[in-house]
Design an enzyme around this catalytic site. Sequence first.
Site, PDB file in Angstrom:
ATOM      1  N   ASP A 123       0.828  -1.204   0.000  1.00 13.24           N
ATOM      2  CA  ASP A 123       0.000   0.000   0.000  1.00 13.24           C
ATOM      3  C   ASP A 123       0.863   1.254   0.000  1.00 13.24           C
ATOM      4  OD1 ASP A 123      -1.827   2.042   0.394  1.00 13.24           O
ATOM      5  OD2 ASP A 123      -3.119   0.822   1.665  1.00 13.24           O
ATOM      6  N   ASP A 325      -1.579   5.502  -6.615  1.00 13.21           N
ATOM      7  CA  ASP A 325      -1.930   4.648  -5.481  1.00 13.21           C
ATOM      8  C   ASP A 325      -1.959   3.190  -5.927  1.00 13.21           C
ATOM      9  OD1 ASP A 325      -2.943   3.812  -2.989  1.00 13.21           O
ATOM     10  OD2 ASP A 325      -5.008   4.005  -3.687  1.00 13.21           O
TER      11      ASP A 325
END
Length: 445
Positions: A123, A325
Amino acid sequence: MPKLKSCTKTMDFTAALFFFALLISSSKASDPCGCRPDNSDLSMIQIYDKCSPFNLPKPESRVNKIINMASKDSARVNYLSKLVAQKTTQVPVASGQQVLSIGNYVVKVKLGTPGQTMFMVLDTSNDVAWVPCSGCIGCSATTFSPDASSSYGSLDCSLPQCTQVRGHSCPASGAAACSFNQSYGGDSSFSANLVQDSITLANGVIPKFAFGCINTISGNSVPPQGLLGLGRGPMSLLSQSGTLYSGVFSYCLPSFKSYYFSGSLKLGPVGQPKNIKTTPLLKNPYQPSLYYVNLTGVSLGRVRVPIALVYLEFNPDRGAGTIIDSGTVVTRFVEPVYEAIRNEFVKQVKGPFATIGVFETCFDALENAEPPLITLHFEGLSMKLPMENSYLHTSVGSLACLAIAPVPTNVNAAMNIIANLQQQNHRIMFDVANSRLGIAREACN
Ligand SMILES: *[C@@H]1O[C@H](CO)[C@@H](O)[C@H](O)[C@H]1NC(C)=O
Ligand SMILES: *[C@@H]1O[C@H](CO)[C@@H](O)[C@H](O)[C@H]1NC(C)=O
């Protein structure tokens, strides 16, 4: 939701758009409902309604999966947006769909001594790593067992690391373990203690790595075997590894249906592409974990979509800008940007168009064998997406969908998100030391 019986024009547009197919121009004599809106009109028909021109079976497993994955994005987009309103090691990367049935990418790590294997989600928008620990309430079966590790240690509230963790709390006086509560994915939360142990990624070992040891989870979005934070902040893997990786990593994300662990995470400067094109990374002082880039435009085919620059501008005070992201599935644009792209798309592609899940621009791929490809223009480099990163071929008849979506309208967000479907089969290099992001094509399926 009421079923649409006739060609009503009084329905709330936004609500209708969400649940109903968008049908542009439908003056065929064979219209099953006999509706004849003029060509300039948008009439709404539910995609599985008998009025639908698509004559579709209900979508099944694979397409459902991606649609479900993308619909989970809304919660993540929400969460990311809320944040804003306020030596070389190469590690194999797999699609979480293969390993854990989630729309994310995972790496295999070993925690503790001897190493306990965990499949942690990568992440780039989070800093602190965490894993479920033994005895955890609400966790799935695979947990990390501190008792079985000889290098494990707890961390006290008085330590400076504790204050760097979002959601930490310490008693006013006296010694206590550093504990924290965080929300994740918009609809879940967990509580954990900050602890330390060695973490091994392929051949790289980081001793005394600080991470959260989860003792309670609520909700379904928390990655079942933990998360490895690759953000920019002080508690991320990159920051905690000090000079070991010189502030550089890169990844190649394979497609969701790819072979097990064909992707890679490369930590450190050795083995990174030398002649990769780069764009500056921008820093938002309010959101030090996020990787902001300067998106300056979008093209569809050869046409540069007319987008007012104000909607792409980086502005930390307003939380505006574009981030890259690894955890969001489908790229999201703020409404005005999305609408400009959709309008250009509708000009170039033959309708009618349908909505499936978050995708409003699904069309018949047999009628449009070569739809326009998306190019993302960043300052200093353009990323031309191949067909499979631009379109999602569903198993619903011959329908394909333009694989971008608007930021959900209930979110007060000015932030665009370049998501993982669009990054697949590219080497994405985060050179934090030199504040730049490199992008190059690389097949890693
Ligand atoms: C975390 O949340 C739980 C349940 O709401 C609460 O009991 C606990 O005190 C909280 N811990 C911290 C560190 O905020
Ligand atoms: C983004 O790129 C444009 C075009 O090169 C430039 O004018 C602008 O100043 C850049 N924005 C930031 C925040 O660097």
